[in-house]
Motif scaffolding. Structure first.
Motif, PDB file in Angstrom:
ATOM      1  N   LEU A  42     -11.040  -7.796  -5.601  1.00 24.28           N
ATOM      2  CA  LEU A  42     -11.750  -6.777  -6.378  1.00 24.28           C
ATOM      3  C   LEU A  42     -10.933  -5.500  -6.417  1.00 24.28           C
ATOM      4  N   GLU A  43     -10.932  -4.882  -7.581  1.00 21.17           N
ATOM      5  CA  GLU A  43     -10.175  -3.642  -7.718  1.00 21.17           C
ATOM      6  C   GLU A  43     -11.005  -2.444  -7.289  1.00 21.17           C
ATOM      7  N   TYR A  98     -10.584   5.350   5.109  1.00 19.46           N
ATOM      8  CA  TYR A  98      -9.989   5.332   3.777  1.00 19.46           C
ATOM      9  C   TYR A  98      -9.747   3.918   3.253  1.00 19.46           C
ATOM     10  N   ASP A  99      -9.325   2.997   4.122  1.00 19.73           N
ATOM     11  CA  ASP A  99      -8.992   1.652   3.658  1.00 19.73           C
ATOM     12  C   ASP A  99     -10.195   0.707   3.701  1.00 19.73           C
ATOM     13  N   ARG A 151       0.839  -1.212   0.000  1.00 27.17           N
ATOM     14  CA  ARG A 151       0.000   0.000   0.000  1.00 27.17           C
ATOM     15  C   ARG A 151       0.863   1.248   0.000  1.00 27.17           C
ATOM     16  N   VAL A 161      -5.680  -5.006  -4.984  1.00 24.83           N
ATOM     17  CA  VAL A 161      -5.689  -5.406  -6.395  1.00 24.83           C
ATOM     18  C   VAL A 161      -5.172  -4.257  -7.267  1.00 24.83           C
ATOM     19  N   ALA A 162      -5.664  -3.060  -6.977  1.00 23.98           N
ATOM     20  CA  ALA A 162      -5.192  -1.876  -7.723  1.00 23.98           C
ATOM     21  C   ALA A 162      -3.728  -1.601  -7.398  1.00 23.98           C
ATOM     22  N   PRO A 169      -4.748   2.070  -1.376  1.00 24.23           N
ATOM     23  CA  PRO A 169      -5.147   1.132  -0.316  1.00 24.23           C
ATOM     24  C   PRO A 169      -5.688  -0.199  -0.843  1.00 24.23           C
ATOM     25  N   ASN A 170      -6.394  -0.193  -1.972  1.00 26.08           N
ATOM     26  CA  ASN A 170      -6.940  -1.442  -2.507  1.00 26.08           C
ATOM     27  C   ASN A 170      -5.800  -2.325  -3.030  1.00 26.08           C
TER      28      ASN A 170
END
Lengths: 313, 313
Positions: B225-226, B88-89, A177, A186-187, A183-184
């Motif tokens: 999931l993105e 945020y997360d 991160r 996968v992204a 934070p995601n």
């Protein structure tokens, strides 16, 4: 079938709710090699220790078939030392101190006999040092690399250069991160892979790990354990198990990477059952294979849908 | 092939980093039924709403084949309302307010037509209320039950009674730790199962879920999931997907439970991709099946070890 691990060999002061150890054998190169050896003929270590490093620990490693030709003993200094205390749930720890000692001037020279190692593991070190190691190794099949928040914050440029050269980055979720600024996960993985590494492994401690490649995402849980004594070194042992398995593969394809991830997770599970690297001392390949089988039961979705009455699609 | 869900139907004020909704359709019974319907012919709901509950939301549920005979409209009060804001997360949220309203005097009566439902889902309610619901249902194949930290702390005795009667407890990891008083999840699961439930499911949010039975542990990841918009209701949708799948099984054995867990995880993944229950509005069974296939790729350890050069055992 050779793995070269370049990293630290250290003294660890460890305190968990279940006990403590002083000056335990530690360091990334220690855990990587001690874990890789189960799946690998030839395990090579490059690290530096000080004049206080005991023969006893040299024997521990040597007697486990770890080649110590690359262990530099700096007579003018003390061994890198770290102290940490884990919280009640073992998911968080406080670093009590970090004494770099001989590590502060570590500039690894790779012995000639190690330069054709098949799998290169760059344990957590300053990214510029990791890059200089890479230059000394001839065309390895795969370069795995760890890093940490400190380098992400303090050496972003040399880390960026390094990421363009390695094959596989192995970091934990908070590092992923921070490195991506996303934070995601996968992204975050998409962004980190765009920085260079073909394969990204995100370690999630008790929640297992995710591996991202061009084609797919693969998830492994942590092996469920009722008695965890000490999480120290689990991430490095994971990398070692992963590397050791890959060193035995004719071809490093997606199936091989998936298998390797499971081996990494299983070897890490043995590590946390005892203090320091003690869980790896007398472990055998057949014990590992037994837990690999249990791992399949833990994750395999049954194929047959025969139990269904019908479906309402 | 019938599921009965007893729980809440609510107004949710939701704020996440990606948007907000005011007075969104919410509540445990809403998410359970909206998720179960994909795998199930007959979905029955028991809950209470107030005089402010709009026909629009009744239509949303009715048009998705949810039987609302058991939806009690209390003309003298307002619908249960909850407000929450996610960090945020998305892993943490603050509850901004909880207005029990008509829920404070909710004493569910199960319509005669629902009393032979095959799978009973007890959404999070006071354990004494959940126990009174159980008495009204004739010999269901399986009783699933949720609870929360508030009841673990404030109604320990009635919760203990209830645990002796249900088949499957579905809680998150912090609830499992609080209920057992044990931080290690495997040890925690052993203790909770000794309190009654044959099956224990521990939800871990973005890290998936673990299912503990007499014979085994089974792990499912969360589908990666993105783009996650809103985690609200994911745990209830998970229970609904799990229950819906089981309602279609001739026999509820370990394979069926494993399949059900994967369906639960997949339906939950669609839930978090949109706000509130919107991700479940136009979802189809075939979309779910497609994601089930991807789920296999995500978790299946390849069988063949043929790529190995040899092994050093």
């Amino acid at each position: 079938m050779s793995v070269l691990a370049v990293g630290t060999v250290a003294f660890d002061d460890i305190e968990t709710p279940f006990g403590k150890r002083e000056k335990a054998l530690g360091g990334s190169a220690t855990y990587i090699t001690m874990a890789a050896r189960f799946m690998c003929d030839e395990v090579n270590l490059v690290a530096v220790v000080g004049n206080d490093f005991p023969d006893e620990y040299v024997d521990v490693m040597r007697s486990r078939r770890i080649d110590l030709q690359g262990l530099d003993v700096d007579k003018d200094g003390l061994t890198f030392a770290w102290g940490g205390k884990y919280h009640y749930d073992l998911n968080n720890r406080d670093t009590l101190y970090t004494d770099l000692n001989v590590l502060s001037s570590f500039n690894p020279t790779i012995p000639n006999g190690y330069r054709s190692s098949k799998i290169l593991c760059l344990g957590n070190l300053e990214p510029g040092v990791q890059a200089r190691v890479m230059k000394q190794v001839e065309n390895p099949s795969m370069v795995l690399c760890d890093t940490m928040n400190y380098w992400i914050e303090n050496s972003p440029e040399s880390l960026k250069d390094l990421l363009g050269k390695i094959d596989c980055l192995v970091v934990n979720d908070s590092e992923a991160r921070e490195l991506s600024g996303i934070p995601n996960l996968v992204a975050s993985a998409r962004k980190i892979r765009s920085m260079g590494p073909e394969v990204l492994i995100i370690k999630k401690g008790e929640h297992g790990a995710l591996m991202f490649t061009e084609e797919s995402v693969f998830s492994v849980p942590a092996y469920p354990l009722e008695d965890i004594q000490d999480p120290t070194g689990a991430g490095d042992a994971f990398m070692g198990g992963f590397a050791g398995y890959l060193s035995g593969c004719k071809k490093i394809n997606l199936d091989a990477l998936k298998h390797a991830l499971v081996y990494g997770s299983v070897v890490a599970s043995y590590t946390v059952e005892k203090f320091g690297p003690e869980g790896l001392y007398d472990l055998t390949r057949s014990e590992i294979e037994g837990r690999i089988d249990s791992f399949r039961d833990l994750t395999t979705i049954p194929m047959a849908d025969l139990a269904l009455i019908g479906s309402s699609s």
